[in-house]
Motif scaffolding. Structure first.
Motif: not given
Length: 447
Positions: A63-69
């Motif tokens: 959802t943003a650089p490096g922010r993962a689900n």
């Protein structure tokens, strides 16, 4: 990596839940509430790999650089009834991020995942890589053994929960609703752990959460020289407002969830529950009182102050941040009282404003949680509680799901468990992890 196997198997069969928990802790996913930090990408790829390895396709959504689900569907059917199967899906969710930790404050390095004295140590051991590990180990073993639930299950591992979920569950709900199609119920973190009251082990299932009102207060006055009289001082205004807010005694309000919990305790103590004796009954919980005492009323805690740039200059503006938490059903009282405490000269802006929620403590899912706990701990009591903090459940409830917190842990009576949430030397007993995996396995048989 060794496999998790259900209870009753040979020694060492429960090791995978411990191994996964340790590996997740070793992946630093510290969330500073800003652009700093490592993000969750590495942990998300690890989780997706564990699912892919046993034939459960998983998708990583950044959802943003490096922010993962991570999202995956497992079991049952996704739409439409099938003979012997269900079409209403169950969401099982956990977050991958953790709050930061300063290694110099810890007895064991917070990102080591070390096992010492019968505990797995590290940031996230309690909040909430323990649940992630339980869920992954159980799902992997059941998938290998062909013990796939008839009910469709959505597995969701999120980013950014520790900063309000704005880069995790909030975006998934807003931009990817198709993943949650058919979900009518959800189970996530915090509930299911044991406490001991009057010699009885009592498991607390989260059935409600306080709302989160993180606010920035601003006072504006007249700038001037620090040596002169100035009745329009912004620092004085904000300090007075903060003092009023911080010392205000909010009245006791008993929500349905807390009436049920304290009724269970009252039965042990031989008394009925009233607003007048509620705090005395909460004291029966020992260390857990710090959490449960906070859900008998709305709360406001000033946490940050800011003003000025030079000692002899009166600034134009002064600010304060306050962490406000609202009880289900008492939001209007909270905001009305807050406005009175602030006064007309203080403006209020919300950093995050999320409503409270409360799910009725009844139905088949509650029965399944209760039966799976009692199967492993026959003499235990089980009751709901209201959570003082917030979880991703606030976002998933936007779909109308019934939500609960259920991270089953049988804990030592002398462990001050609630102090470990965001605390120094966070750790979880190895046997509690294994207990939780057994309970979750039984729970999936029930749902």
């Amino acid at each position: 990596m060794r496999r998790y196997l259900p209870a009753g198997c040979e020694d060492g069969a429960m090791d995978e839940v411990v191994d996964i928990c340790r590996e997740l802790i070793r992946i630093d996913t510290s969330n500073y509430g800003s652009d700093e930090g490592p993000g969750e990408r590495k942990a998300a790829e690890y989780v997706a790999g564990l699912l892919d390895e046993v034939g459960i396709p998983a998708e990583v959504i950044e959802t943003a650089p490096g922010r993962a689900n991570v999202l995956a569907r497992w079991g049952g059917v996704s739409t439409g009834p099938t003979s012997g199967e269900r079409s209403d899906a169950l969401l099982l969710h956990g977050h991958l991020d953790v709050v930061p930790a300063a290694a110099e404050d810890w007895a064991v390095h917070p990102f080591s995942g070390e096992v010492q004295d019968g505990y797995v140590w590290g940031r996230g051991a309690v909040d909430m890589k323990d649940f992630d590990a339980m869920l992954l180990s159980v799902v992997r073993e059941r998938q290998r053994a062909g013990r796939v639930p008839k009910r469709p299950i959505v597995l969701c591992f999120t980013a950014d929960e520790e900063a309000g979920g704005h880069l995790g569950a909030e975006i998934l709900v807003r931009d990817h609703p198709e993943y949650f199609e058919g979900c009518t119920e959800a189970v996530g973190e915090v509930g299911g752990f044991s406490t001991t009251v009057r010699g009885r082990r009592l498991y607390l299932i989260e059935a409600a959460e306080k709302g989160m009102a993180w606010m920035r207060l601003t006072a504006r006055g007249r700038a001037g020289h620090g040596s002169m009289i100035n009745p329009d001082n912004a620092v004085t205004q904000i300090a007075a407002a903060v003092a009023r807010i911080g010392t205000y005694e909010w009245p006791v309000r008993l929500t349905p969830t807390m009436r049920t919990l304290l009724g269970t305790v009252g039965a042990l103590a031989g008394t009925d529950v009233t607003p007048e004796n509620a705090r005395d009954l909460v004291e029966e919980f020992g260390g857990a009182t710090r959490m449960l005492g906070a859900v008998l009323s709305n709360t406001t805690n000033p946490t940050m102050l800011g003003a000025g740039y030079k000692v002899n200059v009166i600034p134009t503006e002064a600010t304060a941040h306050v962490d406000g938490r609202t009880l289900p059903g008492y939001e209007d009282e909270f905001f009305r009282t807050l406005a009175e405490l602030c006064g007309d000269d203080i403006s209020i802006d919300y950093v995050s404003n999320q409503p409270p929620w409360e799910t009725p403590y009844d139905g088949a899912l509650v029965d399944a949680m209760t039966r799976s706990l009692v199967a492993e701990d026959p003499d235990a009591l089980v009751a709901p509680f209201l959570m003082s903090g917030g979880t991703d459940a606030k976002h998933f409830r936007k779909f109308g799901m019934r939500t609960y917190g259920f991270t089953p842990l049988r804990l030592p009576e002398d462990l001050d468990f609630t102090a470990l949430f965001h605390g120094v030397d966070e750790r979880v007993p190895v046997d509690a992890l294994q207990f939780g995996a057994r309970v979750l396995d039984g729970f999936l048989d029930e749902v």
